[in-house]
Write an enzyme that holds these catalytic residues in place. Structure first.
Site, short mmCIF file in Angstrom:
data_model
loop_
_atom_site.label_atom_id
_atom_site.label_comp_id
_atom_site.label_asym_id
_atom_site.label_seq_id
_atom_site.Cartn_x
_atom_site.Cartn_y
_atom_site.Cartn_z
N LYS A 494 0.94 -1.15 -0.16
CA LYS A 494 -0.09 -0.23 0.04
C LYS A 494 0.83 1.39 -0.13
O LYS A 494 2.11 1.06 0.19
CB LYS A 494 -0.68 -0.07 1.31
CG LYS A 494 -0.13 0.05 2.56
CD LYS A 494 -1.00 -0.27 3.98
CE LYS A 494 -0.25 -0.53 4.97
NZ LYS A 494 -1.06 -0.65 6.21
N ARG A 592 -10.85 1.20 14.06
CA ARG A 592 -10.73 1.78 12.89
C ARG A 592 -11.98 1.42 12.08
O ARG A 592 -12.73 1.88 12.14
CB ARG A 592 -9.33 1.86 12.42
CG ARG A 592 -9.04 2.81 11.33
CD ARG A 592 -7.58 2.45 11.05
NE ARG A 592 -6.96 1.03 10.71
CZ ARG A 592 -5.89 0.77 10.51
NH1 ARG A 592 -4.92 1.83 10.22
NH2 ARG A 592 -5.38 -0.30 10.30
N TYR A 719 13.72 32.10 2.73
CA TYR A 719 12.60 32.94 3.01
C TYR A 719 12.85 33.51 4.45
O TYR A 719 13.17 32.98 5.35
CB TYR A 719 11.53 32.30 2.72
CG TYR A 719 11.13 32.06 1.43
CD1 TYR A 719 10.76 33.19 0.49
CD2 TYR A 719 11.11 30.80 0.66
CE1 TYR A 719 10.45 32.77 -0.88
CE2 TYR A 719 10.74 30.57 -0.64
CZ TYR A 719 10.21 31.51 -1.51
OH TYR A 719 9.92 31.38 -2.73
N MET A 768 9.95 25.25 -1.46
CA MET A 768 9.27 23.94 -2.10
C MET A 768 9.84 23.26 -3.01
O MET A 768 9.72 21.86 -2.83
CB MET A 768 8.24 24.92 -3.15
CG MET A 768 7.02 24.05 -3.54
SD MET A 768 5.97 24.81 -4.79
CE MET A 768 4.91 25.90 -3.69
C1 LIG Z 1 -0.17 -1.97 6.85
C2 LIG Z 1 -0.86 -3.04 7.56
C3 LIG Z 1 0.09 -4.01 8.17
C4 LIG Z 1 1.41 -3.80 8.04
O1 LIG Z 1 1.88 -3.51 9.27
P1 LIG Z 1 3.52 -3.09 9.33
O2 LIG Z 1 3.66 -2.48 10.61
O3 LIG Z 1 4.05 -2.32 8.49
O4 LIG Z 1 4.21 -4.41 9.39
C5 LIG Z 1 -0.50 -5.08 8.48
N1 LIG Z 1 -2.02 -5.31 8.25
C6 LIG Z 1 -2.76 -4.04 8.18
C7 LIG Z 1 -4.32 -4.21 8.01
C8 LIG Z 1 -2.33 -2.80 7.47
O5 LIG Z 1 -3.10 -1.76 7.44
#
Ligand SMILES: *Cc1c(COP(=O)(O)O)cnc(C)c1O
Length: 824
Positions: A494, A592, A719, A768
Site C-alpha cells: 500500500k 478503526r 525566505y 518548495m
Molecule cells: C499496514 C498494515 C499492515 C502492515 O503493518 P507493518 O507494521 O508495516 O508490518 C498489516 N495489516 C494491516 C491491516 C495494515 O493496514
C-alpha cells in the site's frame, strides 16, 4: 457448481493415481492465480516456454490436492500422499473436454463471438445491455484462447441465464475446439481483418475457419456488406436463422438506414421486421458503431424492446483498450500501443489519438514500425497506412524498419522520415527535435519500441529515490525464516509500497511467489494489473465507487462493514459474479474499521450465507501495539477476541477460511499467533519496527549540489531571513524541497543530510523545490551527491528528529521524485 473427482475422471477419461475423495469447484492452469486450493483442480499444461508439471510441488505445498497431468511424478505416493493425479494424454484437451461437458449441462441462450476485431467490445457491451434483465456469465477480460475459453465456460453456474463468450483463433484448425466448448445458440461474427493472416492461405480461408463457430447456432449475426463474409456464408451449410446487417442492402434482415454523427454521439436508424426505429450511442468512432449494431441485433433477437434498447444504448460505457498514455519530454504526450500490430488496430489507435482531449493545437506524429503478420502485399499495406494516417490528421510519420523504408514513396505525408532501426532513429536530429506533439507509437514487438518509449518519457534526474530490490528480497527471506512451516504471507505494498514504488516491488515479490499482495485502494491494484502483476491482490480500503474495477481486475476487497458488504454483494450480483473472494476484517481494539467480533458475527454469517456472489477467503484483525511490550496484555485480549470471532465464521462454512493477525512486529514478537498467514509491511522495507534498526537497507533518497556560494557572517539564507549566518560560511543549494517530501521542519538546522559522508545541516527555511545546506569545511563541488536518507543516514534518524515514525518519512517522498531500481 461442484463436481466430485469421480465425475471429473469419467468426463475426461483419465487414469487415476491416488484415492482421496475430493470436490472440484475451481480450475487452475496458472499457479500464480491460485485462490481456493482445497477445491482446485490443476491442469499441468505444456507450452513452448513452460511446463505446468514444474509447479506441482509448490501447489501441493500451498494446499492443492488434485492434478491433471500427462506424466505422474515419480514416487508420488510418498511425495504427495494426499493427492489425486489424473493422468491423460493431453491435459489441455482434457480441460476442454471438461468444459464441454459442463457446457452441456445448460439449456440457456449462449452467445459466441468471433471476428478479427471488436470481440471484447461486443461482449462487454452486450453484457451491459443484457445484465439489467438477465444473470449473465461472460468471459473475463479477453479469455478467448484454447485455454481461456475453457476457463470461461467453466464459470457458467446454476444462476446463469445467458452466457457470452469470445472465441479467438490464430491458426487453422483451432475453432472446432472452441465451438465444441461454447456451442453457441447465437453466434456473432464481427468482421474479418488482417490479424494472423500469415497463418492462413487467404482471407477467405480465415473467414471459413471462423465460420465454424456459427455452424450449429440457431441465430447468426454478421455484416453482409463484407463480400468475403457474404460469399463464405453462401458457400457454407449453416442451419441457423441468418441475421445479416447491412448499410446498403434494404432487404437485409437488419437494415441500417442512416448513421448520423454529432459531437459526442451517433444515432443509428434501422429497419428490423419491417419496423423502423433508432438508437443512439455515446461514441462516434466507426468501430463503436459497428460493434453497437451487432449488439443491437442480438439484444432485439433476445426479446429486448426497441425502446429499452435505445435507453440502454445511450448508457453504454467505454471498454478499456490496451493503450498506454504517458507524459513525454518537451511537452509531448506519448500513446503507446504495442498490443496489436495489424492495420485494424492501427486505425483504432489513430482514432483514439484523435479523440484525446489533449491533442488540441498540437501536431500529431505517428512512429510506426514495419507491420508484420499481415499476409498482404507491402505496396497495398503501406498505402493504406498512409491513407489512414492522413485521414486521422497525422502530420508527421516516422517509419522504422527495412520494409517501410523501402516503401517510403507510398507514404503521402508532408513530413516523413525513415530509419532502419530504433537505434538509428534515436541518434537522429528528428528524434532530438520532437516537441509539443501527440505521438502514437505503434511497433511490432521485435522493434523494441519499449526502449524508445523509455527514452521519450519525461524524467527528472537530479533527485531520485534509489530502491535496492535485492534488499527487499533479503528482508522477505529474513521474515520468512521467522515463519512457521506452511504459513502464508501477505506483502503490504500500500502507499506505493511504503514509498518505494509498488509496481517494481510487486514484480520482485511476485517472482518470489508471495501468497498475496495488499494495496490500499483499487486504483493501486489496477496499476499493478496493468503492469503485468498476476499475483493475488487484496485491497484494504475498497471505495464504494470502485467495485467494477475490482471485478474487472481481479482484486479482492477487504470487507469491514455491513454497508460495504451489501453494496459489494449487489454490485457483484449485477455483474453476474459468484464466489468472489473477499477478506473479512474484525475490529478487536484498533477501533478503526471492522466488524465487532462480539456483536456482529451472527448477522455477518447469515448475510454471507444468504448470497453466493462473494465468499470469505480470509478473516483477519490488526494489532494496535505489537511493536512494544507495553501493550502485550492488550494484544492478548485482541487475539482472544479474534480467535473467537474468526472460529465462528469458519464453523459456518465448509471451505477453509484463512485466518491472519500478525504484522511485521507481530511475526517476531508473537510467533504463536502467526495462524495461517501473516502480513508483512515495514519489515519488508528494511526497518525492524520493534528495534527501529535497519535490517537490510532498501531506499536511499539522494540528490546533487546545484550551486555553491560563500555567505558572509551577519547575512541570511532563504525566505523570511530565518537562516542567520554567524560565521563566514559556504552554502550549497540542492534541488529538493517540501514538495518532494523533504519535511519543512528539518529546516533551520533541525536536521541534516550527508555530503561526501559529512553532516551538512539545513540552513534557513526549506523551500518548495530547493533547500540550502551548510557545507562549510566539507570538501565538495557542484554536482556532488547528497544523501537525504538511506545507506549512511538511516531514515529513523529523520523520523526521530521529526518526532514521527519511519512510515511517515518513507511514504512522504512525492511522486515527482523518480524511483530508480537496482539489483546489486
Ligand atoms: C499496514 C498494515 C499492515 C502492515 O503493518 P507493518 O507494521 O508495516 O508490518 C498489516 N495489516 C494491516 C491491516 C495494515 O493496514
Amino acid at each position: 457448481m461442484i463436481y466430485s473427482i469421480e465425475e471429473v475422471i469419467t468426463q475426461i477419461g483419465a487414469q487415476r493415481y491416488g484415492s482421496k475423495s475430493a470436490q472440484i469447484g475451481f480450475l487452475l492452469t496458472d499457479s500464480r492465480s491460485l485462490c481456493f486450493p482445497e477445491e482446485t483442480l490443476f491442469f499441468a499444461l505444456k507450452t513452448d516456454r513452460n511446463d505446468g508439471h514444474h509447479y506441482i510441488s509448490e501447489l501441493y505445498r500451498r494446499g492443492v490436492r488434485n492434478f491433471v497431468v500427462s506424466s505422474v511424478p515419480v514416487d508420488y505416493e510418498h511425495l504427495y500422499p494426499e493427492a489425486n493425479f489424473l493422468r491423460v494424454l493431453n491435459p489441455c484437451k482434457a480441460l476442454q473436454r471438461l468444459a464441454k461437458c459442463h457446457r452441456e449441462e445448460f439449456h440457456i441462450p449462449i452467445v459466441g463471438i468471433t471476428g478479427s476485431n471488436g470481440k471484447t467490445m461486443v461482449k462487454e457491451w452486450l453484457y451491459q445491455l443484457l445484465s439489467p434483465q438477465f444473470f449473465v456469465t461472460r468471459s473475463p477480460r479477453s479469455y478467448n484462447s484454447q485455454v481461456g475459453v475453457a476457463l470461461s465456460v467453466w464459470l457458467l453456474n446454476e444462476e446463469t441465464q445467458v452466457g457470452i463468450f469470445e472465441a479467438g483463433i490464430s491458426e487453422p484448425g483451432e475453432m472446432a475446439a472452441l465451438q465444441h466448448m461454447i456451442q453457441p445458440t447465437i453466434a456473432v461474427l464481427t468482421n474479418i481483418g488482417d490479424a494472423h493472416q500469415e497463418n492462413f492461405a487467404s482471407m477467405e480461408d480465415k473467414c471459413r475457419e471462423k465460420m465454424i463457430l456459427l455452424k450449429d447456432a440457431e441465430i447468426l449475426v454478421y455484416p453482409a456488406d463484407d463480400p468475403i463474409i457474404q460469399k463464405v456464408v453462401n458457400d457454407s451449410d449453416l442451419r441457423g436463422k441468418k441475421l445479416a446487417w447491412s448499410m446498403s442492402d434494404k432487404s437485409a434482415p437488419f437494415y441500417i438506414k442512416t448513421v448520423e454523427k454529432k459531437a459526442t454521439m451517433t444515432t443509428i436508424t434501422y429497419v428490423y421486421h419491417e419496423h423502423e426505429d433508432w438508437f443512439s450511442i455515446p461514441f462516434i468512432d466507426e468501430a463503436s458503431v459497428a460493434d453497437a449494431i451487432e449488439c443491437a441485433v442480438v439484444a432485439l433477437e433476445m426479446g429486448m424492446s426497441m425502446s429499452a434498447l435505445d435507453e440502454r444504448m445511450q448508457q453504454l460505457e467505454p471498454v478499456a483498450m490496451r493503450l498506454e498514455v504517458k507524459e513525454g519530454q518537451h511537452g509531448c504526450t506519448l500513446i503507446n500501443d504495442s498490443y496489436n500490430s495489424d492495420i485494424n488496430s492501427l486505425d483504432i489507435a489513430l482514432d483514439f489519438m484523435n479523440r484525446r482531449p489533449d491533442q488540441q493545437n498540437r501536431s500529431r506524429t505517428l512512429i510506426i514500425s514495419d507491420i508484420d503478420q499481415s499476409g498482404r502485399q507491402p505496396s497495398e499495406l503501406y498505402k493504406e497506412v498512409s491513407n489512414l494516417a492522413v485521414k486521422r490528421g497525422v502530420s508527421q510519420l516516422i517509419g522504422i524498419g527495412q520494409q517501410l523504408s523501402a516503401n517510403r514513396n507510398l507514404i503521402e505525408m508532408p513530413k516523413k522520415f525513415f530509419f532502419p532501426t530504433v537505434e538509428a532513429f534515436e541518434k537522429s536530429e528528428v528524434f532530438a527535435q520532437l516537441h509539443d506533439e501527440v505521438i502514437l507509437l505503434k511497433g511490432a514487438r521485435r522493434f523494441n519500441f519499449d526502449q524508445l518509449t523509455e527514452r521519450l518519457e519525461r524524467k527528472v534526474h537530479e533527485t531520485i529515490l534509489e530502491v535496492n530490490l535485492n534488499a527487499i528480497v533479503d528482508n522477505l527471506n529474513y521474515y520468512r525464516s521467522l515463519l512457521k512451516h506452511g504459513t502464508k504471507l501477505v506483502c503490504m505494498i500500500k502507499a506505493d509500497a511504503y514509498g518505494a514504488g509498488a509496481v517494481e516491488v510487486a514484480k520482485t515479490l511476485q517472482d518470489h511467489r508471495v501468497d498475496y499482495l495488499a494495496v490500499a485502494v483499487a486504483d493501486e491494484g489496477v496499476t499493478l494489473r496493468k503492469n503485468g502483476i498476476t499475483a493475488n491482490i487484496m485491497v484494504m480500503n475498497p471505495e464504494m465507487s470502485s467495485f467494477k474495477m475490482l471485478f474487472d481486475y481481479d482484486l479482492e476487497p477487504e470487507v469491514y462493514s455491513f454497508r460495504l458488504l451489501d453494496a459489494l454483494v449487489k454490485a457483484a450480483e449485477k455483474e453476474g459474479i459468484t464466489d468472489y473472494p473477499v477478506h473479512i476484517k474484525l475490529d478487536t481494539g484498533m477501533h478503526r474499521l471492522g466488524f465487532d467480533p462480539q456483536k456482529d458475527m451472527q448477522t455477518l454469517i447469515s448475510r454471507l450465507k444468504r448470497q453466493n456472489a462473494i465468499i470469505p477467503r480470509s478473516v483477519f484483525s490488526h494489532f494496535v501495539g505489537s511493536d512494544s511490550d507495553d501493550f502485550d496484555s492488550f494484544s492478548a485480549q485482541q487475539f482472544a477476541l479474534f480467535d473467537e470471532g474468526s472460529k465462528l465464521l469458519q464453523a459456518a462454512f465448509t471451505h477453509k477460511i484463512i485466518r491472519h493477525m500478525d504484522n511485521s512486529a507481530g511475526i517476531e514478537h508473537f510467533p504463536e499467533r502467526q495462524l495461517d498467514m501473516c502480513r508483512l509491511g515495514l519489515g519488508l522495507y528494511g526497518i525492524n519496527p520493534r528495534t527501529n534498526q535497519v535490517i537490510h537497507q532498501v531506499s536511499t533518497l539522494r540528490t546533487t549540489i546545484l550551486q555553491k556560494r560563500e555567505v558572509k557572517a551577519g547575512d541570511t539564507v532563504g525566505y523570511s531571513r530565518k537562516g542567520t549566518i554567524a560565521h563566514d560560511s559556504v552554502i550549497a543549494a540542492i534541488p529538493i524541497g517540501y514538495a518532494d517530501g523533504l519535511n519543512r521542519r528539518l529546516g533551520n538546522r533541525h536536521g541534516y543530510c550527508l555530503v561526501n559522508g559529512q553532516r551538512a545541516p539545513y540552513v534557513g527555511n526549506i523551500c518548495m523545490d530547493v533547500a540550502m545546506i551548510d557545507v562549510t569545511g566539507i570538501d565538495c563541488k557542484e554536482g556532488d551527491r547528497v544523501e537525504i536518507f538511506g545507506e549512511h543516514l538511516p531514515v529513523t534518524v529523520l523520523s526521530d528528529i521529526l518526532e514521527t515514525i519511519p512510515y511517515e518519512v518513507l511514504t512522504s517522498v512525492s511522486n515527482r521524485v523518480k524511483r530508480v531500481y537496482y539489483h546489486d
